[in-house]
Design an enzyme around this catalytic site. Structure first.
Site, mmCIF file in Angstrom:
data_model
loop_
_atom_site.group_PDB
_atom_site.id
_atom_site.type_symbol
_atom_site.label_atom_id
_atom_site.label_comp_id
_atom_site.label_asym_id
_atom_site.label_seq_id
_atom_site.Cartn_x
_atom_site.Cartn_y
_atom_site.Cartn_z
ATOM 1 N N THR A 1 -3.810 5.387 3.511
ATOM 2 C CA THR A 1 -2.247 5.836 3.048
ATOM 3 C C THR A 1 -2.471 6.465 1.850
ATOM 4 O O THR A 1 -1.501 7.435 1.547
ATOM 5 C CB THR A 1 -1.511 4.480 2.961
ATOM 6 O OG1 THR A 1 -1.447 4.006 4.247
ATOM 7 C CG2 THR A 1 0.096 5.127 2.975
ATOM 8 N N LYS B 1 0.848 -1.118 -0.026
ATOM 9 C CA LYS B 1 0.136 0.019 -0.071
ATOM 10 C C LYS B 1 0.998 1.509 -0.013
ATOM 11 O O LYS B 1 0.348 2.125 -0.511
ATOM 12 C CB LYS B 1 -1.152 -0.197 1.132
ATOM 13 C CG LYS B 1 -0.423 -0.149 2.550
ATOM 14 C CD LYS B 1 -0.061 1.273 3.060
ATOM 15 C CE LYS B 1 0.633 1.058 4.455
ATOM 16 N NZ LYS B 1 0.929 2.196 5.128
#
Length: 330
Positions: free
Chosen positions: A245, A188
């Site tokens: 994120t 991620k």
């Protein structure tokens, strides 16, 4: 419960603040000057300024003292970067290692090892777990709500982490899919760099949604190939951490992408951040792993091309848009 947190960076400090209300917490840092200042001011001005350290948190630069605090049935929480995990474990290898939990998200450069493999390589198989999920240090220190997942093959250790950390503002879920939780946390960060680039170039919210969704497909393809379960990537360490994120401006990796889109050099961006952005080193390692296993990861390839091959950010986007049509399946 006795808990020692090894690493007094932003995330280690934030977790210490959160855990101190219901546990006996020792926070260890290697920077003697920063730790002396933090002890005097009760604030970690070097890494997490603006948040008071509870008086119950004991600060130390003595690793023996930190380990002794948790010998028996305490928890040793390692809050180092992936690059710093192996050296720190070598320091700890001379001590009796209690239950160990790590917080880092990434893949080791050069070896391609996940954190649990590094732990096994240095200190051998034992009671160990990873704590991961969508969490910015500043919000955890502020006491805002979040949810995390602890993954381990040891059910008793999972229960111990839940008992220590679960509270009104921090929900802790359990999993035995260590590989899945680590892959989600690692990849991620790469996708957050990609999202920062496309947002910085002004490609809009539609493009952001598409990038995140196809990024989840990349995470899942890699994870399943390496032995993870698909459903893990629908949870906190997968889609949860990915969304946070990629979209939250507190994300260091997103800030790397925004900086690249603005024409800044990578070295300049990292210097301005003043903190580790795990996605940078991780991109090279994950690209190598994907190629070794024949896994299609076009977004990861494109980000690595910008970071390491001298490709322009506009070339990254053009490369992704020029791909042939295909079925949406993973």
């Amino acid at each position: 419960m006795n808990i020692s947190i090894i690493g007094a960076g932003a995330w280690g400090t934030a977790l210490a603040i959160s855990l101190a209300a219901r546990n006996e917490v020792v926070l260890w840092g290697r920077n003697a000057e920063a730790m002396r200042e933090a002890a005097a001011s009760r604030e970690n001005k070097a890494y997490l300024p603006g948040f008071a350290l509870p008086s119950t948190i004991k600060l130390t630069t003595d690793l023996d003292q930190a380990v002794d605090h948790v010998v028996g049935d305490g928890l040793l929480i390692v809050a180092a970067s992936v690059a710093g995990l192996r050296p720190l474990l070598h320091q700890l290898a001379a001590h009796p290692i209690p239950n160990i939990v790590w917080l880092c998200k990434g893949v080791e450069e050069g070896t391609g090892l996940l954190p649990h493999q590094i732990v096994g390589d240095v200190i051998g198989d034992g009671d160990a777990a990873v704590l991961s999920g969508p969490s910015f240090a500043q919000e955890v220190a502020q006491g805002l709500p979040c949810a995390l997942v602890v993954a381990s093959s040891n059910a008793a250790l999972r229960d111990q982490v839940v008992a220590a950390a679960h509270c009104q503002t921090m929900r802790i879920y359990s999993s035995d899919d260590v590989v899945g939780v680590e892959i989600g946390g690692a990849v991620k960060n790469i996708l957050a760099i990609a999202t920062g680039i496309t947002d910085g170039l002004g490609f809009g919210l539609n493009a952001r949604a598409a990038l995140i969704t196809r990024g989840l497909a990349e995470i899942t393809r890699l994870g399943v190939t390496l032995g993870a379960r698909t459903e893990t990537f629908m949870g906190l360490a997968g889609v949860g951490d990915l969304i946070l994120t990629c979209t939250g401006d507190l994300s260091r990796n997103r800030q790397v992408g925004l900086g690249l889109a603005a024409g800044k050099k990578l070295d300049t961006i990292i210097a301005e951040l003043g903190h580790v952005a795990e996605g940078v080193r991780c991109a090279a390692a994950v690209r190598t792993i994907a190629h070794q296993h024949g896994i299609e990861m076009p977004i990861t390839d494109a980000v690595a091309g910008v970071l390491f091959d001298g490709n322009a950010v506009q070339e990254m986007v053009a490369q992704l848009l020029a791909r042939n049509p295909r079925d949406e399946g993973l």
